[in-house]
Design a protein around this motif. Structure first.
Motif, PDB file in Angstrom:
ATOM      1  N   GLY A   1      -0.659   2.074   8.871  1.00  0.00           N
ATOM      2  CA  GLY A   1       0.604   1.358   8.883  1.00  0.00           C
ATOM      3  C   GLY A   1       1.422   1.584   7.628  1.00  0.00           C
ATOM      4  O   GLY A   1       1.132   2.459   6.808  1.00  0.00           O
ATOM      5  N   VAL A   2       2.484   0.781   7.515  1.00  0.00           N
ATOM      6  CA  VAL A   2       3.379   0.851   6.362  1.00  0.00           C
ATOM      7  C   VAL A   2       3.526  -0.551   5.776  1.00  0.00           C
ATOM      8  O   VAL A   2       3.291  -1.556   6.442  1.00  0.00           O
ATOM      9  N   GLY A   3       3.921  -0.599   4.509  1.00  0.00           N
ATOM     10  CA  GLY A   3       4.088  -1.893   3.858  1.00  0.00           C
ATOM     11  C   GLY A   3       4.243  -1.727   2.361  1.00  0.00           C
ATOM     12  O   GLY A   3       4.625  -0.663   1.867  1.00  0.00           O
ATOM     13  N   HIS A   4       3.910  -2.786   1.633  1.00  0.00           N
ATOM     14  CA  HIS A   4       4.095  -2.821   0.186  1.00  0.00           C
ATOM     15  C   HIS A   4       2.759  -2.648  -0.532  1.00  0.00           C
ATOM     16  O   HIS A   4       1.766  -3.276  -0.166  1.00  0.00           O
ATOM     17  N   PHE A   5       2.758  -1.802  -1.562  1.00  0.00           N
ATOM     18  CA  PHE A   5       1.541  -1.561  -2.326  1.00  0.00           C
ATOM     19  C   PHE A   5       1.067  -2.825  -3.037  1.00  0.00           C
ATOM     20  O   PHE A   5       1.861  -3.695  -3.406  1.00  0.00           O
ATOM     21  N   GLN A   6      -0.249  -2.894  -3.253  1.00  0.00           N
ATOM     22  CA  GLN A   6      -0.852  -3.911  -4.119  1.00  0.00           C
ATOM     23  C   GLN A   6      -1.108  -3.272  -5.480  1.00  0.00           C
ATOM     24  O   GLN A   6      -1.439  -2.089  -5.568  1.00  0.00           O
ATOM     25  N   LEU A   7      -0.988  -4.071  -6.536  1.00  0.00           N
ATOM     26  CA  LEU A   7      -0.959  -3.540  -7.890  1.00  0.00           C
ATOM     27  C   LEU A   7      -1.989  -4.208  -8.786  1.00  0.00           C
ATOM     28  O   LEU A   7      -2.287  -5.393  -8.628  1.00  0.00           O
ATOM     29  N   THR A   8      -2.490  -3.455  -9.756  1.00  0.00           N
ATOM     30  CA  THR A   8      -3.332  -4.037 -10.801  1.00  0.00           C
ATOM     31  C   THR A   8      -2.410  -4.559 -11.909  1.00  0.00           C
ATOM     32  O   THR A   8      -2.347  -4.019 -13.024  1.00  0.00           O
ATOM     33  N   VAL A   9      -1.708  -5.620 -11.562  1.00  0.00           N
ATOM     34  CA  VAL A   9      -0.735  -6.254 -12.452  1.00  0.00           C
ATOM     35  C   VAL A   9      -0.978  -7.754 -12.422  1.00  0.00           C
ATOM     36  O   VAL A   9      -1.178  -8.349 -11.356  1.00  0.00           O
TER      37      VAL A   9
ATOM     38  N   ALA B   1       5.498  -0.377 -10.438  1.00  0.00           N
ATOM     39  CA  ALA B   1       4.402   0.585 -10.327  1.00  0.00           C
ATOM     40  C   ALA B   1       4.972   1.949  -9.970  1.00  0.00           C
ATOM     41  O   ALA B   1       6.177   2.120  -9.780  1.00  0.00           O
ATOM     42  N   ALA B   2       4.092   2.941  -9.858  1.00  0.00           N
ATOM     43  CA  ALA B   2       4.543   4.290  -9.532  1.00  0.00           C
ATOM     44  C   ALA B   2       5.236   4.343  -8.184  1.00  0.00           C
ATOM     45  O   ALA B   2       6.106   5.186  -7.949  1.00  0.00           O
ATOM     46  N   SER B   3       4.847   3.469  -7.257  1.00  0.00           N
ATOM     47  CA  SER B   3       5.459   3.405  -5.936  1.00  0.00           C
ATOM     48  C   SER B   3       5.521   1.951  -5.499  1.00  0.00           C
ATOM     49  O   SER B   3       4.687   1.135  -5.897  1.00  0.00           O
ATOM     50  N   LEU B   4       6.510   1.637  -4.667  1.00  0.00           N
ATOM     51  CA  LEU B   4       6.639   0.277  -4.155  1.00  0.00           C
ATOM     52  C   LEU B   4       6.085   0.138  -2.745  1.00  0.00           C
ATOM     53  O   LEU B   4       5.534  -0.907  -2.393  1.00  0.00           O
ATOM     54  N   VAL B   5       6.242   1.187  -1.951  1.00  0.00           N
ATOM     55  CA  VAL B   5       5.944   1.097  -0.520  1.00  0.00           C
ATOM     56  C   VAL B   5       4.975   2.205  -0.131  1.00  0.00           C
ATOM     57  O   VAL B   5       5.035   3.308  -0.655  1.00  0.00           O
ATOM     58  N   PHE B   6       4.062   1.882   0.788  1.00  0.00           N
ATOM     59  CA  PHE B   6       3.058   2.843   1.253  1.00  0.00           C
ATOM     60  C   PHE B   6       3.242   3.156   2.725  1.00  0.00           C
ATOM     61  O   PHE B   6       3.868   2.417   3.485  1.00  0.00           O
TER      62      PHE B   6
ATOM     63  N   GLN C   1      -1.061   9.980   3.268  1.00  0.00           N
ATOM     64  CA  GLN C   1      -0.603   8.767   2.585  1.00  0.00           C
ATOM     65  C   GLN C   1       0.787   9.031   2.011  1.00  0.00           C
ATOM     66  O   GLN C   1       1.023  10.057   1.373  1.00  0.00           O
ATOM     67  N   PHE C   2       1.690   8.091   2.255  1.00  0.00           N
ATOM     68  CA  PHE C   2       3.028   8.147   1.680  1.00  0.00           C
ATOM     69  C   PHE C   2       3.111   7.201   0.480  1.00  0.00           C
ATOM     70  O   PHE C   2       2.592   6.081   0.518  1.00  0.00           O
ATOM     71  N   HIS C   3       3.793   7.657  -0.580  1.00  0.00           N
ATOM     72  CA  HIS C   3       4.193   6.822  -1.701  1.00  0.00           C
ATOM     73  C   HIS C   3       5.728   6.855  -1.743  1.00  0.00           C
ATOM     74  O   HIS C   3       6.315   7.921  -1.973  1.00  0.00           O
ATOM     75  N   ILE C   4       6.363   5.708  -1.558  1.00  0.00           N
ATOM     76  CA  ILE C   4       7.821   5.648  -1.524  1.00  0.00           C
ATOM     77  C   ILE C   4       8.322   5.027  -2.824  1.00  0.00           C
ATOM     78  O   ILE C   4       7.919   3.919  -3.192  1.00  0.00           O
ATOM     79  N   GLN C   5       9.207   5.757  -3.502  1.00  0.00           N
ATOM     80  CA  GLN C   5       9.666   5.372  -4.834  1.00  0.00           C
ATOM     81  C   GLN C   5      11.185   5.264  -4.852  1.00  0.00           C
ATOM     82  O   GLN C   5      11.871   6.196  -4.406  1.00  0.00           O
TER      83      GLN C   5
END
Length: 550
Positions: free
Chosen positions: A184-192, A340-345, A360-364
């Motif tokens: 699927g698609v959505g928003h990345f989770q971050l080590t923040v 982060a490096a990307s917001l959306v996956f 895998q997509f990284h959308i920036q």
């Protein structure tokens, strides 16, 4: 002159994603003496702790080993940069902060290859134990671990339009790709955590630095493992002033130096292909021809699209905007500096017959030739697509017998037909999404590749000429049950007593996603195995929870 130092029970080489976890877990027993050795400096720079600081730390020799590959025929003969962390926290101190566990099937496949103890049933609880998922929901998600995992504080309209376009093409929204299903698609989770990077050092070292039984040694490059009569008894380190010292291990040496550093150290210590070691003048301690082989990495094709609306490229060009962004972060720990490096996956399949996603997509909401080199001088966003399970295999070999000489890195990208087919298919899917409303209306130009790049051969040629690493080297100290494997399933180096490896180099096959979280899991699994072995030898109980961030 080389001087001897006091003895620890365990020497942990490399204070990166895995090494910090190993040091934390082993030193939780006050009766165990642990020394953690890091070639880089302490993580005191503010740019390490500001999430977007990777623009300042990557390619910076103060924090980065600044490796570079050999010219690779698979990417049109180009030699490309391979950043790796050289600082407390390792690559977790300068990575893109994306938290991805990988597919459950990845680990089940490891176990099916004979690696007992590495199935999803074995490693899933370890991921859960390590993390605090701040959203506080989800099957198998942790709420009491030291590693803080959060949702992004920043969103940008161009990324939301990408999600809507993907959904319009029938791709489902997935609120938790680290849950039961990755697709699927959505928003990345971050080590923040609260707007600040939660590196492995921040999560697992900062709370326990005052432990009397833990020594943290920085700016100390390990030159070799000392192997005497088939047993690892210590390491030789070099200090910035040129002095050398032997640190001794009463029980074990544990290499957590990563997919480049760990095989290099093994070879420098006499563990590797006997012929190649002899040619370098290195005394052979163990003929292990697969050391440095089985190298795998995720190759990314970065598609850039010019936009009719402003993106972060525009926001960071103005001095006034830069001041506003800095003030917002200082006051509220929010805004672009938390990015982060990307917001959306996107985790997608190139073919319907596949069981799990293979790209895998990284959308920036920005575009650049490379992080650390500055954004483009126009409004644009990036669709980065990578193949999750490459079949191409590369090598790490010694340049010389001097540890200060970076090894030769030959990735052999796109040398397998499946990899070529998959990267082309991924690029075409990215183009299809870009040509779908509502995203289509926001795009003014397909910049890279240009629209006239058409057909399999032209798209593949573009990928060879433009793709680059997404910073996930793995596999060079392969775990396995066969005689050629470098380490066994308990991560013991075959043929050498008292020596283990715990980092992404042990992966028999690369995981389907980013590698920071799996590296921490590997460190935790190794620590548990070591404590179990220690307990069986001493008759003491092992166990205890990981320390949480205070």
């Amino acid at each position: 002159m080389t001087q001897a130092a006091e003895i620890s029970d365990y020497l942990v080489v490399g204070a990166g994603s895995a090494g910090c976890v190993v040091a934390n877990r082993l030193s939780a027993d006050p009766g165990i003496r642990v020394t953690l050795i890091e070639a880089g400096r302490r993580d005191t720079s503010p740019w390490i702790h500001i999430p977007v600081g990777y623009f300042r730390t990557m390619h910076n020799p103060d924090f980065d080993w600044c490796y570079k590959t050999e010219p690779d025929p698979g990417i049109a003969g180009r030699a490309i940069h391979w950043p790796r962390g050289k600082v407390l926290g390792g690559s977790s101190s300068l990575n893109g902060l994306l938290y991805v566990r990988g597919q459950r099937e990845d680990y089940d496949h490891w176990a099916q290859m004979g690696n007992r103890g590495w199935s999803w049933d074995d490693v899933g609880p370890v991921f859960q134990e390590l993390e605090t998922f701040q959203r506080g929901e989800g099957e198998g998600r942790g709420t009491e671990g030291a590693l803080q995992v959060s949702d992004p504080r920043l969103r940008r309209q161009i990324c939301e339009l990408w999600i809507e376009a993907a959904k319009a093409r029938g791709i489902p929204y997935n609120p938790d790709y680290n849950g039961p299903v990755q697709d699927g698609v959505g928003h990345f989770q971050l080590t923040v955590d609260k707007g600040r990077r939660c590196s492995s050092a921040k999560a697992f070292l900062t709370p326990i630095r005052d432990r009397a039984n833990l020594s943290i040694v920085t700016e100390a490059q390990v030159l070799r493992v000392v192997i005497e009569e088939g047993r690892a008894t210590g390491v030789e380190i070099a200090r910035p002033d040129g002095s050398r010292q032997i640190l001794r291990a009463a029980r074990e040496v544990i290499l957590c130096a990563g997919a480049i550093g760990s095989p290099q150290l093994l070879m420098l210590s006499g563990v590797g292909d006997a012929g190649a070691l002899t040619a370098q003048g290195i005394r052979v301690a163990r003929h292990s021809p697969e050391v440095g082989r089985n190298l795998q990495d995720h190759l990314q094709a970065r598609l850039v699209f010019k936009c009719r609306e402003a993106t972060l490229n525009d926001e960071v060009r103005s001095l006034v905007n830069k001041a506003r962004i800095g003030l917002e972060y200082a006051l509220f720990r929010s805004g672009p500096m938390t990015m982060a490096a990307s917001l959306v996956f996107g985790f997608l399949k190139t073919r319907p017959d596949l069981a799990t996603p293979d790209i895998q997509f990284h959308i920036q909401p920005w575009s650049a030739d490379s992080p650390g080199e500055g954004v483009h001088p126009f409004s644009a966003f990036t669709q980065s697509v990578c193949q999750l399970r490459p079949e191409s295999r590369g090598t790490i070999t010694l340049r010389s017998s001097d540890a200060r000489d970076a090894p030769l890195i030959q990735p052999n990208y796109l040398s397998a037909q499946t990899d070529c087919d998959t990267i082309v298919a991924g690029i075409e899917i990215a183009r299809e999404i870009a040509r779908t409303e509502p995203l289509r209306g926001a795009i003014s130009q397909e910049f890279r590749p240009a629209p006239d790049v058409q057909g399999y051969d032209e798209v593949l040629a573009w990928a060879r000429e433009n793709s680059t690493t997404i910073y996930h080297p793995t596999g060079t100290c392969r775990m396995g049950v066969d005689d050629r494997a470098v380490v066994d399933p308990r991560l013991r180096v075959r043929g050498i007593h008292g020596l283990r490896v715990a980092d992404c180099s042990i992966m028999p096959e690369i995981v389907s996603g980013n590698t920071n979280a799996p590296a921490m899991m590997i460190g935790a699994r190794l620590a548990r195995m070591v404590l179990e072995d220690h307990a069986s030898e001493t008759g003491r109980a092992s166990g205890g929870a990981f320390d949480k961030v205070a």
